[in-house]
Design a protein around this motif. Structure first.
Motif, short mmCIF file in Angstrom:
data_model
loop_
_atom_site.label_atom_id
_atom_site.label_comp_id
_atom_site.label_asym_id
_atom_site.label_seq_id
_atom_site.Cartn_x
_atom_site.Cartn_y
_atom_site.Cartn_z
N HIS A 69 -34.03 35.32 71.52
CA HIS A 69 -33.89 33.88 71.25
C HIS A 69 -32.69 33.64 70.35
CE1 HIS A 69 -35.34 29.76 70.62
NE2 HIS A 69 -36.20 30.00 71.59
N ALA A 107 -44.60 31.40 68.69
CA ALA A 107 -44.57 30.68 69.97
C ALA A 107 -44.31 29.19 69.76
CB ALA A 107 -45.88 30.88 70.73
N ARG A 108 -44.75 28.66 68.65
CA ARG A 108 -44.51 27.24 68.35
C ARG A 108 -43.12 27.01 67.78
NH1 ARG A 108 -50.51 26.54 66.10
NH2 ARG A 108 -51.50 25.99 68.08
N HIS A 109 -42.59 28.00 67.09
CA HIS A 109 -41.27 27.85 66.46
C HIS A 109 -40.12 28.14 67.43
CE1 HIS A 109 -38.26 27.91 63.29
NE2 HIS A 109 -37.83 29.06 63.77
N ARG A 111 -39.00 27.82 70.69
CA ARG A 111 -39.34 27.06 71.89
C ARG A 111 -38.32 27.30 73.00
NH1 ARG A 111 -44.31 25.21 72.39
NH2 ARG A 111 -43.53 23.57 73.73
N TYR A 112 -38.77 26.99 74.21
CA TYR A 112 -37.94 27.09 75.41
C TYR A 112 -37.95 25.71 76.08
CZ TYR A 112 -38.94 32.01 74.53
OH TYR A 112 -39.07 33.25 73.95
N ARG A 114 -39.01 22.79 78.34
CA ARG A 114 -40.36 22.32 78.64
C ARG A 114 -40.85 22.78 80.01
NH1 ARG A 114 -42.27 18.09 81.32
NH2 ARG A 114 -40.24 17.21 81.71
N TYR A 150 -48.98 28.98 78.58
CA TYR A 150 -47.84 28.07 78.62
C TYR A 150 -48.32 26.61 78.66
CZ TYR A 150 -44.09 31.49 78.76
OH TYR A 150 -43.19 32.48 78.41
N LEU A 153 -49.45 25.45 75.28
CA LEU A 153 -48.32 25.20 74.38
C LEU A 153 -47.46 24.02 74.82
CD1 LEU A 153 -47.40 28.91 73.67
CD2 LEU A 153 -48.31 27.26 72.01
N TYR A 155 -46.03 23.35 77.90
CA TYR A 155 -45.00 23.55 78.92
C TYR A 155 -45.50 23.08 80.28
CZ TYR A 155 -42.56 26.54 75.53
OH TYR A 155 -41.92 27.02 74.42
#
Length: 178
Positions: A69, A107-109, A111-112, A114, A150, A153, A155
Motif C-alpha cells: 500500500h 483494513a479500515r485504515h 483502504r482501496y 470502493r 469485503y 467493510l 466495498y
C-alpha cells in the motif's frame, strides 16, 4: 484510494494470471503476499506457512500488504493489487482463528477503491500445486469468505467473467477506465 484496485477471490480462480496480464499491458500491479511468503519461508525453513503457523503467516501477509500500500504511493494512475488487507481477515475467519484488533484497524485504515473485483470459483481452471494446497471445497469457501469481509467493510463486489484472460483484461480495463 479510488485508484487502488483489488482483485480477490478463492485460490485457483485466475487472479494472479489476470494481474500478470494487466501488468504486461502496462498497468502498475502489486503482487500477492501469500505465494511470496510461502516461497520465502520455505527457502529459509521458516514456519510462517499456512500449513504450519497460520497466525504467523497472516502477520507476514499483513506486513507485506501494508508495505505494498505504501509502495503504491499517491498516484492518479490505477494500481492493481493481487488481494488486499481484507483478504487476511477472510483467511483467518476461514481458518477459525481469531482476528486481531490491529488487523481490523489496518483494513479500515489502508483502504482501496470502493469497487473490488472478485474472481468466482472456476472448476475448469482450478488446480493445486506446491504453494496452493487447498481443495476445490476450500477454494469455494475462500471465495465466500472474501466476499463477506469485503462487503462488511463497505466495498462493492464486481464479479469477473468466467472468460479467457484477454477478455478479463478488457473487462477490467473498461470498468476502471484504463
Amino acid at each position: 484510494m479510488d485508484n487502488f484496485i483489488v482483485v480477490t477471490g478463492g485460490p485457483g480462480s485466475g487472479k494472479t494470471s489476470l494481474v500478470d496480464a494487466l501488468a504486461a499491458s502496462g498497468l502498475r500491479c502489486m503482487a500477492e503476499a501469500g505465494r511470496a511468503i510461502i516461497r520465502d519461508q520455505s527457502a529459509i525453513g521458516g514456519t510462517a506457512l499456512p500449513w504450519a503457523d497460520r497466525a504467523a503467516f497472516a502477520e507476514q501477509m499483513l506486513g507485506w500488504d501494508m508495505r505494498s500500500h505504501h509502495i503504491a504511493g499517491e498516484t492518479a494512475a490505477p494500481v492493481i493489487f493481487d488481494r488486499g488487507i481484507p483478504d487476511i481477515i477472510g483467511y483467518l475467519r476461514l481458518c477459525g482463528l481469531p482476528v486481531p484488533t490491529h488487523m481490523i484497524r489496518a483494513a479500515r485504515h489502508f483502504r482501496y477503491c470502493r469497487r473490488v473485483f472478485i474472481a468466482p470459483f472456476w472448476p475448469a481452471i482450478f488446480t493445486q500445486d506446491a504453494e496452493r494446497r487447498q481443495d476445490a471445497d476450500e477454494a469455494r469457501a475462500t471465495h465466500d469468505a472474501m466476499a463477506e469481509i469485503y462487503r462488511e467493510l463497505g466495498y462493492e463486489l464486481i464479479p469477473l467473467p468466467l472468460a479467457p484472460i484477454a477478455d478479463r483484461v478488457a473487462f477490467m480495463r473498461e470498468a476502471i477506465g484504463a
